[in-house]
Design a protein around this motif. Sequence first.
Motif, PDB file in Angstrom:
ATOM      1  N   ASN A 131     -10.352 -85.798 -19.877  1.00  0.00           N
ATOM      2  CA  ASN A 131     -10.808 -87.154 -20.142  1.00  0.00           C
ATOM      3  C   ASN A 131     -10.380 -87.538 -21.547  1.00  0.00           C
ATOM      4  O   ASN A 131     -10.837 -86.951 -22.517  1.00  0.00           O
ATOM      5  CB  ASN A 131     -12.328 -87.242 -19.997  1.00  0.00           C
ATOM      6  N   GLN A 148     -14.998 -76.969 -18.936  1.00  0.00           N
ATOM      7  CA  GLN A 148     -14.365 -77.190 -17.637  1.00  0.00           C
ATOM      8  C   GLN A 148     -13.289 -76.132 -17.379  1.00  0.00           C
ATOM      9  O   GLN A 148     -13.211 -75.571 -16.281  1.00  0.00           O
ATOM     10  CB  GLN A 148     -13.712 -78.574 -17.578  1.00  0.00           C
ATOM     11  N   TYR A 183     -13.168 -73.341 -14.415  1.00  0.00           N
ATOM     12  CA  TYR A 183     -11.983 -73.279 -13.564  1.00  0.00           C
ATOM     13  C   TYR A 183     -11.412 -71.852 -13.542  1.00  0.00           C
ATOM     14  O   TYR A 183     -11.116 -71.304 -12.477  1.00  0.00           O
ATOM     15  CB  TYR A 183     -10.938 -74.266 -14.082  1.00  0.00           C
ATOM     16  N   TYR A 194     -14.014 -80.296 -22.346  1.00  0.00           N
ATOM     17  CA  TYR A 194     -12.925 -79.755 -21.532  1.00  0.00           C
ATOM     18  C   TYR A 194     -12.837 -78.228 -21.604  1.00  0.00           C
ATOM     19  O   TYR A 194     -12.480 -77.579 -20.622  1.00  0.00           O
ATOM     20  CB  TYR A 194     -11.601 -80.396 -21.940  1.00  0.00           C
ATOM     21  N   ASN A 198     -16.215 -79.728 -12.731  1.00  0.00           N
ATOM     22  CA  ASN A 198     -15.950 -81.129 -12.411  1.00  0.00           C
ATOM     23  C   ASN A 198     -16.722 -82.123 -13.266  1.00  0.00           C
ATOM     24  O   ASN A 198     -16.362 -83.297 -13.302  1.00  0.00           O
ATOM     25  CB  ASN A 198     -16.248 -81.401 -10.940  1.00  0.00           C
ATOM     26  N   ASN A 199     -17.773 -81.681 -13.958  1.00  0.00           N
ATOM     27  CA  ASN A 199     -18.665 -82.633 -14.612  1.00  0.00           C
ATOM     28  C   ASN A 199     -18.959 -82.401 -16.080  1.00  0.00           C
ATOM     29  O   ASN A 199     -19.625 -83.229 -16.686  1.00  0.00           O
ATOM     30  CB  ASN A 199     -19.989 -82.694 -13.842  1.00  0.00           C
ATOM     31  N   PRO A 244      -9.624 -80.304 -13.336  1.00  0.00           N
ATOM     32  CA  PRO A 244      -9.631 -81.762 -13.511  1.00  0.00           C
ATOM     33  C   PRO A 244      -8.784 -82.167 -14.716  1.00  0.00           C
ATOM     34  O   PRO A 244      -8.602 -81.402 -15.650  1.00  0.00           O
ATOM     35  CB  PRO A 244     -11.100 -82.100 -13.764  1.00  0.00           C
ATOM     36  N   ARG A 269      -8.813 -77.005  -8.364  1.00  0.00           N
ATOM     37  CA  ARG A 269      -7.863 -77.646  -9.268  1.00  0.00           C
ATOM     38  C   ARG A 269      -8.592 -78.027 -10.539  1.00  0.00           C
ATOM     39  O   ARG A 269      -9.701 -78.570 -10.484  1.00  0.00           O
ATOM     40  CB  ARG A 269      -7.296 -78.905  -8.638  1.00  0.00           C
TER      41      ARG A 269
END
Length: 140
Positions: free
Chosen positions: A73, A53, A57, A50, A45-46, A70, A68
């Motif tokens: 960005n 992330q 995940y 990517y 989440n942070n 994210p 899920r």
Amino acid sequence: MPPNYEELKKSINRASNWRERFDAVEELGKWKHKRIIDVLVYRMNNDAVYKVQEAAYRQLKNFGEDVRLPARNEHELIKDANKVWSRIKKSLPADHTYEDFKEKLKKMRLDLYDTYEGDKGADFDKWLENTWATAATRRK
């Protein structure tokens, strides 16, 4: 828990090394434990990169967690990064090159350099050169 949990926990929080964070996520994904799940959820989440992330995940899904991914960005990955580009450019001589800018960025803000390099991948140099070219310069 992995025997090197504390070391992996430090690695997963290294702001200036997305590859080390990525590798720590991959390693932690081999051990299903509440503390590890919490660390991976936080990273998913942070993390500014990517790829990290996505790795978190993927590991959480492998554990059977209901998570899920994210959204990516597409804007400034690190707050006020645009100001940093300009500050670094303004601190260099007027006739500096892109390579001068790139080296100074690495020395002054490795966290920014690393984060954007991880995010942009193969397009990083092209993106950074464009960022340099459009960053504010000294007033004459």
